[in-house]
Design a protein around this motif. Structure first.
Motif, PDB file in Angstrom:
ATOM      1  N   ASP A   1       0.829  -1.196   0.000  1.00 47.24           N
ATOM      2  CA  ASP A   1       0.000   0.000   0.000  1.00 47.24           C
ATOM      3  C   ASP A   1       0.868   1.252   0.000  1.00 47.24           C
ATOM      4  N   PHE A   2       0.244   2.402   0.243  1.00 46.84           N
ATOM      5  CA  PHE A   2       0.937   3.701   0.258  1.00 46.84           C
ATOM      6  C   PHE A   2       1.635   3.948  -1.085  1.00 46.84           C
ATOM      7  N   GLY A   3       1.067   3.396  -2.157  1.00 49.33           N
ATOM      8  CA  GLY A   3       1.626   3.597  -3.491  1.00 49.33           C
ATOM      9  C   GLY A   3       2.724   2.632  -3.862  1.00 49.33           C
ATOM     10  N   GLY A   4       2.985   1.625  -3.036  1.00 49.19           N
ATOM     11  CA  GLY A   4       4.106   0.728  -3.291  1.00 49.19           C
ATOM     12  C   GLY A   4       4.037  -0.002  -4.612  1.00 49.19           C
ATOM     13  N   THR A   5       2.849  -0.493  -4.986  1.00 50.99           N
ATOM     14  CA  THR A   5       2.739  -1.220  -6.248  1.00 50.99           C
ATOM     15  C   THR A   5       3.069  -0.311  -7.433  1.00 50.99           C
ATOM     16  N   TRP A   6       2.559   0.904  -7.392  1.00 51.40           N
ATOM     17  CA  TRP A   6       2.792   1.877  -8.474  1.00 51.40           C
ATOM     18  C   TRP A   6       4.264   2.262  -8.547  1.00 51.40           C
ATOM     19  N   LEU A   7       4.845   2.566  -7.403  1.00 48.33           N
ATOM     20  CA  LEU A   7       6.234   3.047  -7.373  1.00 48.33           C
ATOM     21  C   LEU A   7       7.216   1.997  -7.870  1.00 48.33           C
ATOM     22  N   VAL A   8       7.097   0.760  -7.387  1.00 49.14           N
ATOM     23  CA  VAL A   8       8.053  -0.270  -7.791  1.00 49.14           C
ATOM     24  C   VAL A   8       7.826  -0.674  -9.235  1.00 49.14           C
ATOM     25  N   ALA A   9       6.578  -0.844  -9.641  1.00 47.31           N
ATOM     26  CA  ALA A   9       6.311  -1.238 -11.023  1.00 47.31           C
ATOM     27  C   ALA A   9       6.797  -0.182 -12.008  1.00 47.31           C
ATOM     28  N   ARG A  10       6.600   1.097 -11.676  1.00 53.40           N
ATOM     29  CA  ARG A  10       7.034   2.167 -12.573  1.00 53.40           C
ATOM     30  C   ARG A  10       8.553   2.270 -12.633  1.00 53.40           C
ATOM     31  N   ASN A  11       9.199   2.073 -11.497  1.00 48.29           N
ATOM     32  CA  ASN A  11      10.652   2.259 -11.449  1.00 48.29           C
ATOM     33  C   ASN A  11      11.427   1.032 -11.911  1.00 48.29           C
ATOM     34  N   ALA A  12      10.971  -0.152 -11.509  1.00 47.81           N
ATOM     35  CA  ALA A  12      11.742  -1.371 -11.771  1.00 47.81           C
ATOM     36  C   ALA A  12      11.109  -2.279 -12.819  1.00 47.81           C
ATOM     37  N   GLY A  13       9.841  -2.066 -13.148  1.00 49.25           N
ATOM     38  CA  GLY A  13       9.172  -2.898 -14.131  1.00 49.25           C
ATOM     39  C   GLY A  13       8.328  -3.992 -13.490  1.00 49.25           C
ATOM     40  N   ARG A  14       7.449  -4.578 -14.295  1.00 49.85           N
ATOM     41  CA  ARG A  14       6.491  -5.554 -13.801  1.00 49.85           C
ATOM     42  C   ARG A  14       7.163  -6.782 -13.197  1.00 49.85           C
ATOM     43  N   ALA A  15       8.152  -7.343 -13.889  1.00 47.65           N
ATOM     44  CA  ALA A  15       8.773  -8.580 -13.422  1.00 47.65           C
ATOM     45  C   ALA A  15       9.429  -8.398 -12.053  1.00 47.65           C
ATOM     46  N   LYS A  16      10.175  -7.316 -11.886  1.00 46.55           N
ATOM     47  CA  LYS A  16      10.851  -7.075 -10.613  1.00 46.55           C
ATOM     48  C   LYS A  16       9.843  -6.745  -9.522  1.00 46.55           C
ATOM     49  N   ALA A  17       8.785  -6.030  -9.869  1.00 47.76           N
ATOM     50  CA  ALA A  17       7.762  -5.705  -8.880  1.00 47.76           C
ATOM     51  C   ALA A  17       7.109  -6.974  -8.355  1.00 47.76           C
ATOM     52  N   LEU A  18       6.778  -7.894  -9.254  1.00 54.26           N
ATOM     53  CA  LEU A  18       6.159  -9.143  -8.826  1.00 54.26           C
ATOM     54  C   LEU A  18       7.130  -9.989  -8.012  1.00 54.26           C
ATOM     55  N   GLU A  19       8.396 -10.002  -8.415  1.00 51.44           N
ATOM     56  CA  GLU A  19       9.404 -10.723  -7.641  1.00 51.44           C
ATOM     57  C   GLU A  19       9.458 -10.186  -6.212  1.00 51.44           C
ATOM     58  N   MET A  20       9.510  -8.887  -6.088  1.00 45.53           N
ATOM     59  CA  MET A  20       9.641  -8.268  -4.767  1.00 45.53           C
ATOM     60  C   MET A  20       8.401  -8.502  -3.907  1.00 45.53           C
ATOM     61  N   MET A  21       7.225  -8.407  -4.530  1.00 45.40           N
ATOM     62  CA  MET A  21       5.987  -8.430  -3.763  1.00 45.40           C
ATOM     63  C   MET A  21       5.441  -9.830  -3.528  1.00 45.40           C
ATOM     64  N   LEU A  22       5.591 -10.724  -4.479  1.00 38.92           N
ATOM     65  CA  LEU A  22       5.064 -12.073  -4.299  1.00 38.92           C
ATOM     66  C   LEU A  22       5.990 -12.955  -3.464  1.00 38.92           C
ATOM     67  N   LEU A  23       7.298 -12.710  -3.536  1.00 42.11           N
ATOM     68  CA  LEU A  23       8.230 -13.482  -2.735  1.00 42.11           C
ATOM     69  C   LEU A  23       8.431 -12.869  -1.350  1.00 42.11           C
ATOM     70  N   GLY A  24       8.203 -11.574  -1.237  1.00 46.52           N
ATOM     71  CA  GLY A  24       8.320 -10.910   0.059  1.00 46.52           C
ATOM     72  C   GLY A  24       9.715 -10.955   0.634  1.00 46.52           C
ATOM     73  N   GLU A  25      10.722 -10.840  -0.239  1.00 42.12           N
ATOM     74  CA  GLU A  25      12.111 -10.927   0.197  1.00 42.12           C
ATOM     75  C   GLU A  25      12.796  -9.567   0.131  1.00 42.12           C
ATOM     76  N   ARG A  26      13.879  -9.449   0.900  1.00 42.50           N
ATOM     77  CA  ARG A  26      14.634  -8.198   0.915  1.00 42.50           C
ATOM     78  C   ARG A  26      15.264  -7.895  -0.448  1.00 42.50           C
ATOM     79  N   VAL A  27      15.299  -6.615  -0.782  1.00 43.54           N
ATOM     80  CA  VAL A  27      16.032  -6.138  -1.956  1.00 43.54           C
ATOM     81  C   VAL A  27      17.116  -5.205  -1.434  1.00 43.54           C
ATOM     82  N   SER A  28      18.358  -5.603  -1.607  1.00 41.12           N
ATOM     83  CA  SER A  28      19.463  -4.800  -1.094  1.00 41.12           C
ATOM     84  C   SER A  28      19.549  -3.479  -1.836  1.00 41.12           C
TER      85      SER A  28
END
Length: 257
Positions: free
Chosen positions: A139-166
């Protein structure tokens, strides 16, 4: 002077520095903090700041929503009443925002960090959207911000796996501006904010608004808005100063008007 309970506020060299200040809770977000943050953003603009620097006190930028306080049954109402207005206020800022990320930026804190026009992160820091691990959605715009900056594939990786991104990976993904040595974080962030504060403020405000809209608007509308913005920018004292500086072969001294 306004007193705040959950943040610190100071202005130097036309840069408003806002520090999330609940270090004992890793700067976890509460409704009070969001209210104070919104007030500080308005205050910075009203007091003539020409850039904002946002960071966290202690060993974290922000660990996300404070789950240790009582939460309503309807989390959507909580977002609509407290979180979303701050996100829209940041999007509408007429001056640039730099975020300096120290330690963890998780959940809503990750979203807040990524709202910066320039996100500078210490190499030891990391970004985390682990909502899926507790059965919630970013929330708080997280889906929009990550998808716009990193792209769909990376956004799904980050959000569906719920793992740290260094910080280093976030930089490689194009999600942030830069990852820097921990010792250099604040000096680099302050230096960048001061550089932005010396720029043509009105033009910068229009640029950040235009970029925010450009990816969702058709070309014809973008061209129309560019023409309107250029008409306004062309009437500023900073434009006249910029042209004079080129003609006189010197550095421009913008005043933000």
């Amino acid at each position: 002077m306004t007193a705040y309970n959950t943040i610190h506020y100071a202005v130097a060299e036309r840069v408003a520095r806002i520090t999330l200040a609940r270090p004992d809770r890793l700067n976890a977000i509460t409704a009070e903090m969001l209210g104070e943050l919104g007030h500080a953003l308005d205050r910075a603009v009203a007091e003539g700041a020409r850039a904002i620097l946002l960071t966290g006190e202690g060993r974290a930028f922000c660990s996300g929503a404070d789950l240790g306080v009582s939460l309503p049954d309807d989390l959507g109402l909580l977002l609509e009443a407290h979180y979303n207005p701050v996100a829209m206020k940041i999007a509408a800022l007429p001056i640039p925002l730099v975020t300096a990320v120290n330690g963890v930026a998780a959940g809503a804190g990750c979203s807040l960090a990524l709202m910066g026009d320039f996100v500078i992160a210490a190499r030891s820091s990391y970004f985390l959207l682990a909502f899926v691990n507790i059965g919630l959605v970013p929330d708080f715009g997280g889906t929009w911000l990550v998808a716009r900056n990193a792209g769909r594939a990376k956004a799904l990786e980050m959000m569906l796996l719920g793992e740290r991104v260094s910080a280093g990976k976030a930089e490689a993904w194009g999600m942030i501006y830069s990852a820097v040595d921990d010792a250099d974080l604040l000096s680099d962030a302050v230096g960048l904010a001061q550089r932005l504060a010396r720029g043509p403020t009105q033009a910068m405000g229009m640029i950040r608004r235009a970029v925010g809209q450009a990816l969702t608007l058709p070309l014809a509308e973008v061209l129309r808005r560019e023409a309107a913005d250029q008409r306004q920018a062309g009437a500023t004292a900073d434009f006249a100063e910029g042209v004079a500086a080129i003609a006189e072969k010197r550095s421009a001294k913008f005043v933000g008007k």
